[in-house]
Design a protein around this motif. Structure first.
Motif, PDB file in Angstrom:
ATOM      1  N   ALA A 414      37.329  50.899  29.168  1.00 39.78           N
ATOM      2  CA  ALA A 414      38.787  50.942  29.260  1.00 39.78           C
ATOM      3  C   ALA A 414      39.314  49.539  29.479  1.00 39.78           C
ATOM      4  N   ASP A 415      40.551  49.312  29.071  1.00 41.49           N
ATOM      5  CA  ASP A 415      41.188  48.039  29.356  1.00 41.49           C
ATOM      6  C   ASP A 415      42.676  48.271  29.574  1.00 41.49           C
ATOM      7  N   GLY A 416      43.345  47.260  30.091  1.00 37.00           N
ATOM      8  CA  GLY A 416      44.761  47.415  30.335  1.00 37.00           C
ATOM      9  C   GLY A 416      45.389  46.147  30.873  1.00 37.00           C
ATOM     10  N   ILE A 417      46.695  46.227  31.121  1.00 34.56           N
ATOM     11  CA  ILE A 417      47.468  45.093  31.626  1.00 34.56           C
ATOM     12  C   ILE A 417      48.262  45.567  32.839  1.00 34.56           C
ATOM     13  N   PHE A 418      48.186  44.781  33.914  1.00 35.40           N
ATOM     14  CA  PHE A 418      48.910  45.099  35.135  1.00 35.40           C
ATOM     15  C   PHE A 418      49.773  43.923  35.555  1.00 35.40           C
ATOM     16  N   LYS A 419      50.752  44.180  36.390  1.00 36.50           N
ATOM     17  CA  LYS A 419      51.510  43.127  37.044  1.00 36.50           C
ATOM     18  C   LYS A 419      50.965  42.982  38.463  1.00 36.50           C
ATOM     19  N   SER A 420      50.509  41.785  38.795  1.00 39.30           N
ATOM     20  CA  SER A 420      49.945  41.532  40.121  1.00 39.30           C
ATOM     21  C   SER A 420      51.044  41.481  41.176  1.00 39.30           C
ATOM     22  N   ALA A 421      50.612  41.436  42.421  1.00 37.30           N
ATOM     23  CA  ALA A 421      51.566  41.387  43.524  1.00 37.30           C
ATOM     24  C   ALA A 421      52.427  40.134  43.476  1.00 37.30           C
ATOM     25  N   ASP A 422      51.877  39.060  42.875  1.00 36.46           N
ATOM     26  CA  ASP A 422      52.645  37.819  42.787  1.00 36.46           C
ATOM     27  C   ASP A 422      53.617  37.806  41.607  1.00 36.46           C
ATOM     28  N   GLY A 423      53.669  38.928  40.871  1.00 37.17           N
ATOM     29  CA  GLY A 423      54.618  39.039  39.765  1.00 37.17           C
ATOM     30  C   GLY A 423      54.070  38.637  38.413  1.00 37.17           C
ATOM     31  N   ASN A 424      52.838  38.090  38.369  1.00 40.55           N
ATOM     32  CA  ASN A 424      52.226  37.686  37.103  1.00 40.55           C
ATOM     33  C   ASN A 424      51.449  38.837  36.485  1.00 40.55           C
ATOM     34  N   TYR A 425      51.487  38.878  35.162  1.00 36.72           N
ATOM     35  CA  TYR A 425      50.679  39.865  34.452  1.00 36.72           C
ATOM     36  C   TYR A 425      49.237  39.395  34.340  1.00 36.72           C
ATOM     37  N   LYS A 426      48.300  40.347  34.284  1.00 38.79           N
ATOM     38  CA  LYS A 426      46.889  40.036  34.054  1.00 38.79           C
ATOM     39  C   LYS A 426      46.249  41.211  33.333  1.00 38.79           C
ATOM     40  N   GLY A 427      45.134  40.925  32.697  1.00 35.53           N
ATOM     41  CA  GLY A 427      44.425  41.976  31.975  1.00 35.53           C
ATOM     42  C   GLY A 427      43.086  42.284  32.608  1.00 35.53           C
ATOM     43  N   TYR A 428      42.519  43.441  32.245  1.00 36.97           N
ATOM     44  CA  TYR A 428      41.178  43.805  32.721  1.00 36.97           C
ATOM     45  C   TYR A 428      40.449  44.561  31.627  1.00 36.97           C
ATOM     46  N   ILE A 429      39.123  44.538  31.704  1.00 33.25           N
ATOM     47  CA  ILE A 429      38.264  45.387  30.879  1.00 33.25           C
ATOM     48  C   ILE A 429      37.247  46.014  31.814  1.00 33.25           C
ATOM     49  N   SER A 430      37.151  47.337  31.808  1.00 29.27           N
ATOM     50  CA  SER A 430      36.213  48.080  32.644  1.00 29.27           C
ATOM     51  C   SER A 430      35.064  48.567  31.769  1.00 29.27           C
ATOM     52  N   LEU A 431      33.818  48.192  32.130  1.00 31.00           N
ATOM     53  CA  LEU A 431      32.649  48.463  31.291  1.00 31.00           C
ATOM     54  C   LEU A 431      31.609  49.276  32.061  1.00 31.00           C
ATOM     55  N   PRO A 432      31.672  50.609  31.996  1.00 30.83           N
ATOM     56  CA  PRO A 432      30.692  51.433  32.708  1.00 30.83           C
ATOM     57  C   PRO A 432      29.270  51.188  32.199  1.00 30.83           C
ATOM     58  N   ASP A 433      28.325  51.071  33.138  1.00 30.86           N
ATOM     59  CA  ASP A 433      26.893  50.932  32.841  1.00 30.86           C
ATOM     60  C   ASP A 433      26.568  49.707  31.986  1.00 30.86           C
ATOM     61  N   VAL A 434      27.428  48.710  32.009  1.00 30.06           N
ATOM     62  CA  VAL A 434      27.181  47.454  31.279  1.00 30.06           C
ATOM     63  C   VAL A 434      27.031  46.319  32.288  1.00 30.06           C
ATOM     64  N   HIS A 435      25.944  45.574  32.171  1.00 30.68           N
ATOM     65  CA  HIS A 435      25.732  44.407  33.018  1.00 30.68           C
ATOM     66  C   HIS A 435      25.606  43.191  32.116  1.00 30.68           C
ATOM     67  N   LEU A 436      26.516  42.239  32.296  1.00 33.55           N
ATOM     68  CA  LEU A 436      26.566  41.079  31.405  1.00 33.55           C
ATOM     69  C   LEU A 436      25.386  40.142  31.656  1.00 33.55           C
ATOM     70  N   SER A 437      24.820  39.643  30.568  1.00 36.17           N
ATOM     71  CA  SER A 437      23.763  38.641  30.676  1.00 36.17           C
ATOM     72  C   SER A 437      24.384  37.289  30.999  1.00 36.17           C
ATOM     73  N   LYS A 438      23.530  36.344  31.353  1.00 38.34           N
ATOM     74  CA  LYS A 438      23.992  34.991  31.651  1.00 38.34           C
ATOM     75  C   LYS A 438      24.707  34.397  30.434  1.00 38.34           C
ATOM     76  N   LYS A 439      24.141  34.641  29.250  1.00 35.29           N
ATOM     77  CA  LYS A 439      24.723  34.107  28.023  1.00 35.29           C
ATOM     78  C   LYS A 439      26.083  34.740  27.755  1.00 35.29           C
ATOM     79  N   GLN A 440      26.217  36.046  28.032  1.00 36.10           N
ATOM     80  CA  GLN A 440      27.501  36.721  27.824  1.00 36.10           C
ATOM     81  C   GLN A 440      28.567  36.195  28.781  1.00 36.10           C
ATOM     82  N   ILE A 441      28.165  35.913  30.033  1.00 32.87           N
ATOM     83  CA  ILE A 441      29.126  35.376  31.000  1.00 32.87           C
ATOM     84  C   ILE A 441      29.588  33.990  30.561  1.00 32.87           C
ATOM     85  N   LYS A 442      28.654  33.189  30.042  1.00 35.84           N
ATOM     86  CA  LYS A 442      29.037  31.855  29.571  1.00 35.84           C
ATOM     87  C   LYS A 442      29.983  31.969  28.383  1.00 35.84           C
TER      88      LYS A 442
END
Length: 525
Positions: A414-442
Motif C-alpha cells: 500500500a502507499d499514500g500521502i499524508f499531511k504531517s503535524a508540521d503541515g507538510n505533505y509526505k508519502g509512504y509505501i508499506s511493504l508486508p513481508d519485504v525486507h530491503l537489501s543493502k543495495k535496494q536501500i542504496k
C-alpha cells in the motif's frame, strides 16, 4: 617509492598533483633554457621502445601538430598518427577493443586522444589498463587533448606555464580575468582545478548570463578558496578599479548554442570583444592570452592588438611545444621526480548515507498513522517521509518512481500521502513481508533521499534508518548521464556504466564528463 610517471594518465588536470605540475613546469623551463643555450637535450628524450599514438577523432590543426612535433623530439619513439576523416573509428568500432589491440604493438604505449565524446580518456585508462593487466603488459598512458566541452588539460598545462613565466615563476598569487564563452569553453573549465598551483587566486568571470561559467564550476572554485567576481561585459569590468593583469579570452562556440542564444549573437559578441576605446583603461603590464585560433571574422582579441605589449598569446602558443615535450618525457619514463608519483586514490565512505534513527515507541511500525489509513503490518518494511515538503503531485510521482525502479509493482503493498503535524505533505509505501537489501536501500536513497526506512518485526519497529544522498552512486543499470556527449550515454554505444560522485552542494557529478545532475536527473526511467 615510485618516482616515475610510467602508466600515469592525464584525463583531467586534477590527475596531476600540484607538486607534479610544478615539477613539469620547472622541467619545461630547464628545457627552454638549455635549448636557447644550445646545450645537450638528450636527458629529456624517451629512451625505450615507446609507441606514441596521436589519435584525433575530431579535426584539429594546432594541438595535433604541436603534439606531432613534440613526439618527434623523442627520436626513439614510434609515432603513429590517426586522422579523424580516415580513421576506422568512424565505422562504429569499439573504442575499448581498438585501444586494447594497439596496446600490444609496442613495449610501452602513450595515447594522445582528442574526441567529441567527453570522458573518453578516463574510460580507456580504466578498461585498457585492465586488459594490460590480464595479459601481463605494462599499462599505457592516456593524454586528453580535448574532449567535447569538458576539459583540455594539456592546454591548461601550457597556459599555467605561461602565466608562471609572466610572474617569474612566483606562484604565490594570481589575479586572472576569464572572458568569453565560459559556458562551453573547455579551456576555462580546466582552470577551475589548474589554477590551484597558485597559493592565492582571484578570478573575474566576464561573460553575459547566456555564456557564464556553469554554476557547479563557480561553486567548486569558491570551495577551493578562490575569490570569484562576476561581470556581464568587458565594458562593465573596466568601470571598476580592481582589474586583473592576466586576461584569458575564449571564442564564442556558436556550434554549441541553441537558436534562442544565436538570436543575440551580435550583443553577446560585443560584450566579450576588446575594443580600441578600452586601451586607456587597461592596467599597466597586462597580458592577454587566448587558446587560439581566433575567429577570423569576429576575434574577441582583434588583430590591431597583435603588435602591442598586451600580446601574450603568441608566446603562449609556442609554449605548447615545450610543455608537451616534457609531458611525454614524464609519461615515457625519461624524467623521474624526487617524490612519490604513485597514483593517488580518493577514499570515499560509501556507508555515510544511512544513519540509525531512534525509535520513539515500539508500536506497529509507523502505525501511529494507522488511524489515517496505513494498514498495520506484522513484518516487513515501511518507507516513510517520501518527498516530504513537496506537493502531493510531486510526492505521488516519487512514489511511482520508487515502485518502478525498485520493481515493487508486483508486491501486495500500500502507499499514500499524508499531511504531517508540521503541515507538510509526505508519502509512504508499506511493504508486508519485504525486507530491503543493502543495495535496494542504496538505490532508494538515490531515488528519494531524506527518506525513512522502518524495519518491522512482530508488529513492532525494530530498526529505523534515515537515508540521505549517497556519496557515490554506481552499479545500477537504470542510471544515465544526461549529457548526450558523455562516453557513457547509451546513444554512443560504448556499453559503459555511469557512476556519480556527490559534491558539497549535493549535486551528483558524472565521473566521466563531470556534468552536474540533481538526483532526479540520473535515472533513465
Amino acid at each position: 617509492m615510485k618516482n616515475d610517471f610510467l602508466g600515469r594518465s592525464l584525463s583531467v588536470i586534477n590527475d596531476l598533483t600540484v607538486d607534479e605540475q610544478i615539477f613539469l613546469y620547472k622541467q619545461a623551463q630547464r628545457l627552454k633554457e638549455k635549448w636557447k643555450n644550445k646545450e645537450d637535450l638528450s636527458k629529456f628524450q624517451i629512451k625505450t621502445d615507446t609507441g606514441i599514438y596521436i589519435v584525433f577523432l575530431e579535426p584539429s590543426t594546432r594541438t595535433k601538430e604541436s603534439f606531432v612535433n613534440a613526439a618527434k623530439f623523442h627520436k626513439n619513439a614510434k609515432i603513429n598518427i590517426f586522422e579523424s576523416e580516415h580513421s576506422s573509428f568512424n565505422k562504429k568500432e569499439s573504442y575499448v577493443d581498438t585501444f586494447n589491440m594497439l596496446t600490444g604493438y609496442s613495449d610501452y604505449s602513450i595515447f594522445i586522444i582528442r574526441s567529441k565524446l567527453e570522458g573518453t580518456c578516463k574510460l580507456l585508462d580504466e578498461k585498457v589498463s585492465d586488459f594490460a593487466s590480464r595479459h601481463n603488459l605494462p599499462s599505457p598512458s592516456f593524454i586528453n587533448a580535448g574532449d567535447g566541452k569538458h576539459e583540455h588539460p594539456t592546454q591548461e598545462i601550457l597556459d599555467e606555464f605561461t602565466f608562471l613565466e609572466q610572474m617569474n615563476f612566483n606562484n604565490d598569487y594570481i589575479h586572472i580575468a576569464l572572458i568569453g564563452d565560459l559556458l562551453h569553453g573547455r579551456t576555462v573549465h580546466s582552470k577551475v582545478d589548474g589554477l590551484r598551483i597558485f597559493k592565492n587566486v582571484e578570478v573575474d568571470l566576464v561573460a553575459p548570463n547566456e555564456l557564464q561559467m556553469p554554476t557547479h564550476y563557480i561553486s567548486k572554485m569558491k570551495q577551493k578558496g578562490y575569490n570569484v567576481r562576476i561581470f556581464n561585459s568587458i565594458e562593465e569590468y573596466l568601470k571598476q578599479n580592481k582589474k586583473a593583469k592576466v586576461w584569458y579570452f575564449t571564442r564564442l562556440q556558436l556550434e554549441r548554442m541553441g537558436e534562442d542564444v544565436l538570436e543575440k549573437e551580435h550583443i553577446l559578441r560585443k560584450s566579450v570583444t576588446f575594443a580600441k576605446d578600452f586601451l586607456s583603461l587597461l592596467p599597466q603590464d597586462v597580458k592577454f592570452y587566448h587558446p587560439l585560433p581566433r575567429h577570423k571574422t569576429f576575434p574577441t582579441i582583434p588583430t590591431f592588438l597583435d603588435s602591442l605589449p598586451v600580446n601574450g598569446w603568441e608566446k603562449q602558443a609556442i609554449n605548447g611545444y615545450w610543455t608537451r615535450i616534457i609531458l611525454l618525457s614524464m609519461f615515457g619514463g625519461a624524467l623521474n621526480a624526487p617524490f612519490d608519483t604513485s597514483k593517488k586514490s580518493i577514499k570515499i565512505n560509501e556507508e555515510d548515507f544511512v544513519v540509525a534513527a531512534p525509535i520513539k515507541d515500539g508500536r506497529k511500525g509507523v502505525l501511529t498513522e494507522g488511524k489515517r489509513g496505513i494498514k498495520p503490518i506484522e513484518n516487513g518494511t515501511v518507507i516513510d517521509h517520501i518527498a516530504k515538503g513537496h506537493s502531493p503531485e510531486k510526492i505521488y510521482e516519487t512514489i511511482m518512481k520508487i515502485r518502478k525502479i525498485l520493481m515493487f509493482y508486483n508486491i501486495d503493498s500500500a502507499d499514500g500521502i499524508f499531511k504531517s503535524a508540521d503541515g507538510n505533505y509526505k508519502g509512504y509505501i508499506s511493504l508486508p513481508d519485504v525486507h530491503l537489501s543493502k543495495k535496494q536501500i542504496k538505490k532508494l536513497s538515490a531515488i528519494s533521499p531524506n527518506t525513512t526506512v522502518n524495519i518491522i518485526k512482530n508488529g513492532r519497529v525494530k530498526e529505523k534508518y534515515r537515508i540521505s544522498l549517497p556519496p557515490i552512486i554506481y552499479g545500477f543499470e537504470e542510471l544515465m548521464c544526461k549529457n548526450e556527449n558523455c562516453i557513457t550515454n547509451p546513444k554512443n554505444d560504448e556499453n559503459v556504466h555511469v557512476s556519480f560522485i556527490r559534491n558539497e552542494d549535493n549535486q551528483l557529478i558524472c565521473e566521466y564528463c563531470e556534468t552536474a545532475h540533481t538526483f532526479e536527473e540520473i535515472w533513465s526511467l
